[in-house]
Design a protein around this motif. Structure first.
Motif, short mmCIF file in Angstrom:
data_model
loop_
_atom_site.label_atom_id
_atom_site.label_comp_id
_atom_site.label_asym_id
_atom_site.label_seq_id
_atom_site.Cartn_x
_atom_site.Cartn_y
_atom_site.Cartn_z
N ASP A 130 0.83 -1.20 0.00
CA ASP A 130 0.00 0.00 0.00
C ASP A 130 0.87 1.26 0.00
O ASP A 130 1.80 1.37 0.80
N VAL A 131 0.53 2.22 -0.85
CA VAL A 131 1.20 3.52 -0.81
C VAL A 131 0.16 4.61 -1.03
O VAL A 131 -0.90 4.38 -1.62
N ILE A 132 0.49 5.82 -0.55
CA ILE A 132 -0.41 6.96 -0.77
C ILE A 132 0.28 8.06 -1.56
O ILE A 132 -0.35 9.08 -1.85
N ASN A 133 1.57 7.88 -1.88
CA ASN A 133 2.27 8.89 -2.67
C ASN A 133 3.48 8.26 -3.34
O ASN A 133 3.84 7.11 -3.09
N LEU A 134 4.13 9.03 -4.19
CA LEU A 134 5.26 8.54 -4.98
C LEU A 134 6.45 8.23 -4.09
O LEU A 134 7.19 7.27 -4.34
N ARG A 135 6.67 9.01 -3.05
CA ARG A 135 7.80 8.76 -2.16
C ARG A 135 7.70 7.38 -1.50
O ARG A 135 8.67 6.64 -1.44
N HIS A 136 6.51 7.05 -1.02
CA HIS A 136 6.31 5.73 -0.41
C HIS A 136 6.51 4.62 -1.44
O HIS A 136 7.06 3.56 -1.13
N ALA A 137 6.05 4.86 -2.66
CA ALA A 137 6.20 3.86 -3.72
C ALA A 137 7.67 3.60 -4.02
O ALA A 137 8.09 2.45 -4.20
N ARG A 138 8.46 4.65 -4.08
CA ARG A 138 9.89 4.48 -4.34
C ARG A 138 10.55 3.62 -3.27
O ARG A 138 11.38 2.76 -3.57
N LYS A 139 10.21 3.85 -2.02
CA LYS A 139 10.78 3.05 -0.93
C LYS A 139 10.41 1.58 -1.09
O LYS A 139 11.25 0.69 -0.94
N ALA A 140 9.14 1.33 -1.38
CA ALA A 140 8.67 -0.06 -1.50
C ALA A 140 9.32 -0.77 -2.68
O ALA A 140 9.77 -1.91 -2.57
N VAL A 141 9.38 -0.09 -3.82
CA VAL A 141 9.98 -0.70 -5.02
C VAL A 141 11.46 -0.98 -4.80
O VAL A 141 11.99 -2.01 -5.24
N SER A 142 12.14 -0.10 -4.07
CA SER A 142 13.56 -0.31 -3.80
C SER A 142 13.80 -1.56 -2.95
O SER A 142 14.90 -2.10 -2.93
N GLN A 143 12.75 -2.01 -2.25
CA GLN A 143 12.87 -3.20 -1.42
C GLN A 143 12.31 -4.45 -2.09
O GLN A 143 12.19 -5.49 -1.46
N GLY A 144 11.96 -4.33 -3.36
CA GLY A 144 11.67 -5.52 -4.15
C GLY A 144 10.24 -5.97 -4.22
O GLY A 144 9.98 -7.11 -4.63
N VAL A 145 9.27 -5.12 -3.87
CA VAL A 145 7.87 -5.56 -3.94
C VAL A 145 7.49 -5.83 -5.40
O VAL A 145 8.08 -5.29 -6.33
N ASP A 146 6.50 -6.68 -5.57
CA ASP A 146 6.04 -7.06 -6.91
C ASP A 146 4.97 -6.14 -7.45
O ASP A 146 4.71 -6.11 -8.66
N GLY A 147 4.31 -5.41 -6.56
CA GLY A 147 3.24 -4.52 -7.00
C GLY A 147 3.00 -3.41 -6.01
O GLY A 147 3.31 -3.53 -4.81
N ILE A 148 2.46 -2.30 -6.52
CA ILE A 148 2.15 -1.12 -5.72
C ILE A 148 0.64 -0.92 -5.73
O ILE A 148 0.01 -0.90 -6.80
N ILE A 149 0.05 -0.79 -4.54
CA ILE A 149 -1.37 -0.48 -4.41
C ILE A 149 -1.49 1.01 -4.15
O ILE A 149 -1.12 1.49 -3.07
N ALA A 150 -1.99 1.75 -5.12
CA ALA A 150 -2.16 3.20 -4.98
C ALA A 150 -3.46 3.46 -4.25
O ALA A 150 -4.54 3.34 -4.82
#
Length: 321
Positions: A130-150
């Motif tokens: 789960d993310v609510i903004n681009l900054r959170h998404a960048r952190k999650a993707v850097s840690q290898g998640v397979d998908g982002i829930i906006a």
């Protein structure tokens, strides 16, 4: 459409049934998966903690039996939601169960889930965050998640404030992982709009509160039918994090929905979520702004089939324009 192989050929609709505290149980999850959408539940719903393995095995056995009896039907995998926060005392034990049972998809909320990603990838599972903004998404993707829930404006429960048009555009421009849109998804038209916007999957919770299999109390389901978008109140009072709730439930609890004090993130305590009398979960009911499009309490399969027809009808209208 960026879908992992785990989901290929398993979906009737590009849709995930969101995990809902108190509301989502094995009955709802299994019904969603058998209807051809991903079903999910929060690990904290299984109480006491020892019940979690029973729920997971119940779902797995139910889906396996259904798939064997209905080989031509799409049967989607299921997901378990984990709250990654220091106040969740069950996280480690719950993740040990999920890894041992090889839960297909883990949905993580709040903190970036590096250790969880590594554990789930060890058996070939997926992690959506789960993310609510681009900054959170960048952190999650850097840690290898397979998908982002906006999680955008209008979503039920803990929700962001950004327009889906803005956030999906930013995510799609920067990432090539699976992108999932949450926020007032209650019609097949909404699912098609999410796809047109750039999301790979839509994410819907509130529509499934008003179903036969949901564990919501009858008054909660009826309030969903009676409410419109203007009845949804956004507040941080109840958990320390901004979330959307039914104003009627706040009023029933003796508070003024239009005059609520702010909560503090320092007060976040997901350990309290296991207490049967926790007001934020028992008396204050989460819901998204899509409530105004919900008018009945059918079986989950009927909801999914209706969404599928609406999706196809909307696609035909667009193509004919």
């Amino acid at each position: 459409m960026v879908l992992p192989p785990l989901l290929a050929g398993k979906l009737r609709l590009p849709l995930i049934g969101a995990p809902m505290f108190i509301v989502s149980g094995p009955e709802l999850v299994a019904a969603q998966c058998k209807a051809g959408i991903v079903g999910s539940f929060p690990a904290l719903n299984a109480r006491p903690q020892e019940v979690l393995v029973e729920w997971i095995r119940q779902i797995k056995n139910d889906l396996a039996a259904y798939a064997e009896a209905n080989p031509d039907e799409p049967v989607a995998p299921f997901a378990v939601n984990q709250i990654v926060h220091p106040s969740n005392p069950r996280l480690q034990a719950d993740m040990e169960v999920c890894v041992a049972e090889q839960v297909p998809i883990i949905i993580t909320s709040l903190s970036p889930p590096r250790d969880i990603v590594q554990a789930v990838h060890s058996y070939g599972g997926l992690v959506f965050h789960d993310v609510i903004n681009l900054r959170h998404a960048r952190k999650a993707v850097s840690q290898g998640v397979d998908g982002i829930i906006a999680v955008c404006a209008g979503a039920g429960g803990h929700a962001g404030t950004l327009s889906p048009f803005a956030l999906i555009g930013e995510l799609r421009k920067e990432f090539d992982c699976t992108v999932i849109l949450s926020g007032a998804i209650s019609r097949g038209d909404d699912i098609l709009a999410a796809r047109a916007m750039g999301a790979d999957l839509a994410y819907s919770g509130t529509r499934f509160i008003a179903t036969e299999e949901a564990r919501a109390v009858p008054d909660y389901k009826e309030m969903i039918l009676e409410s419109t978008a203007s009845d949804i109140v956004n507040s941080s009072l109840f958990t320390g994090v901004k979330g959307n709730y039914l104003g009627g439930s706040i009023a029933r609890a003796g508070m003024d929905p239009g005059n609520l004090p702010e909560g503090s993130k320092d007060d976040m305590d997901f350990g309290k979520a296991t207490a049967a009398d926790a007001k934020a979960w028992k008396d204050i009911w989460g819901a998204g702004q899509g409530v105004g499009n919900i008018h009945d309490i059918p079986a989950t399969r009927d909801v999914v089939l209706r969404l599928e027809q609406e999706y196809r009808d909307a696609l035909a209208r667009v193509n004919a324009a």
